[in-house]
Design an enzyme around this catalytic site. Structure first.
Site, PDB file in Angstrom:
ATOM      1  N   ASP A 120      -3.167   5.064   1.382  1.00  0.00           N
ATOM      2  CA  ASP A 120      -3.947   3.887   1.777  1.00  0.00           C
ATOM      3  C   ASP A 120      -3.822   3.647   3.272  1.00  0.00           C
ATOM      4  OD1 ASP A 120      -4.888   3.073  -0.777  1.00  0.00           O
ATOM      5  OD2 ASP A 120      -2.898   2.326  -1.242  1.00  0.00           O
ATOM      6  N   THR A 121      -2.591   3.846   3.786  1.00  0.00           N
ATOM      7  CA  THR A 121      -2.377   3.643   5.217  1.00  0.00           C
ATOM      8  C   THR A 121      -3.255   4.583   6.027  1.00  0.00           C
ATOM      9  OG1 THR A 121      -0.105   3.149   4.644  1.00  0.00           O
ATOM     10  CG2 THR A 121      -0.594   3.441   6.961  1.00  0.00           C
ATOM     11  N   LEU A 151       0.841  -1.198   0.000  1.00  0.00           N
ATOM     12  CA  LEU A 151       0.000   0.000   0.000  1.00  0.00           C
ATOM     13  C   LEU A 151       0.872   1.242   0.000  1.00  0.00           C
ATOM     14  CD1 LEU A 151      -2.601  -1.043   2.679  1.00  0.00           C
ATOM     15  CD2 LEU A 151      -2.750  -1.271   0.229  1.00  0.00           C
ATOM     16  N   ASP A 152       0.286   2.386  -0.368  1.00  0.00           N
ATOM     17  CA  ASP A 152       1.038   3.638  -0.242  1.00  0.00           C
ATOM     18  C   ASP A 152       0.571   4.383   1.011  1.00  0.00           C
ATOM     19  OD1 ASP A 152      -1.366   4.635  -0.935  1.00  0.00           O
ATOM     20  OD2 ASP A 152      -0.781   5.342  -2.919  1.00  0.00           O
ATOM     21  N   SER A 153       1.176   5.571   1.223  1.00  0.00           N
ATOM     22  CA  SER A 153       0.895   6.283   2.471  1.00  0.00           C
ATOM     23  C   SER A 153      -0.574   6.688   2.573  1.00  0.00           C
ATOM     24  CB  SER A 153       1.790   7.508   2.565  1.00  0.00           C
ATOM     25  OG  SER A 153       1.761   8.227   1.355  1.00  0.00           O
TER      26      SER A 153
END
Lengths: 123, 132
Positions: A82-83, A78-80
């Site tokens: 998504d986090t 995931l990317d930031s």
């Protein structure tokens, strides 16, 4: 007249000392019927299940890869953004508001579970 | 007139890309936190779930993820905040929200069939959506 009446009433309502002690000692602390939080603290397994459920619901995540220790960016790709999205979903699920500093640190399922389990207001 | 007299506060420009990035995440969070209110005031429970709205918001952020100019990011943030303010203040109506954030850019038309292959791009866009 009034004072004798008062004395009569007070003597009538006297409670034995042993009974009050019992009330203070055990009952008062286990049942807080009007309290909105505090006693209904979450079970660790319950927290794990609900966190994993929320993470699995994310459209980009393959549900079979999700484990309690999985890292969002390294393991799930995931990317930031998504986090942050997942952290927001967790906030909604557990009715919390996670401050920015803590929210930035949460980057894996393990940390999320730890944080939510230790949070006094999670429900 | 109170509405026009209201002081419009514009935050100063982001100095670095890092600051713009933090600001973007902050805005994303505030947008996510207002989802329950939005669901409530536009009565969206039967058309969308909070998590769908959240991923839609994330998709709109991601659309601009390639931008590295801080001034452009600030401008987009300002427009986003304005939009969020309008949505939360109920300055919009239910169909605006459904059209822009629930149905999205795919539109209601399923034009994958062969019948409108000859149609012009203009017409296809016309059928697709009002919102660009």
């Amino acid at each position: 007249m009034a004072s004798s009446l008062r004395a009569a009433i007070i003597s009538h309502f006297r409670v034995p000392a042993s009974q009050t002690l019992a009330l203070n000692g055990s009952k008062l602390w286990t049942v807080r019927s009007m309290s909105s939080h505090g006693d209904d603290h979450l079970d660790k397994n319950q927290v794990i299940d609900r966190v994993l459920e929320v993470v699995k619901c994310h459209p980009k995540i393959d549900p079979s890869k999700v484990t309690p220790e999985v890292h969002f960016q390294k393991d799930l790709g995931l990317d930031s953004l998504d986090t942050v999205e997942i952290v927001m979903a967790l906030e909604e699920e557990f009715k919390l508001e996670i401050p920015d500093k803590e929210a930035d640190k949460i980057d894996s399922c393990g940390l999320a579970i730890e944080y939510i389990y230790n949070h006094p207001m999670s429900s | 007139m109170a509405f026009t007299m209201r002081a419009v506060k514009v935050p100063p420009n982001s100095v670095s890309l890092e600051e713009a990035r933090t600001r973007t995440f902050e805005f994303f969070k505030s947008a996510c936190r207002s989802i329950p209110t939005v669901m409530e005031i536009y009565n969206l429970y039967d058309v969308v779930t909070p998590s769908q709205l959240r991923s839609n918001i994330a998709a709109q952020f991601r659309k601009n993820a390639h931008i590295t100019n801080t001034k452009v990011i600030d401008m987009l943030l300002f427009k986003g905040m304005e939009e969020l303010g309008d949505v939360v203040e109920h300055a919009k109506q239910r169909h605006h929200i459904i059209g822009q954030y629930v149905v999205g850019h795919h539109g209601l038309s399923q034009d994958s069939g062969t019948k409108d292959e000859g149609a012009s791009d203009f017409l296809k866009n016309f059928y697709k959506t009002n919102y660009f």
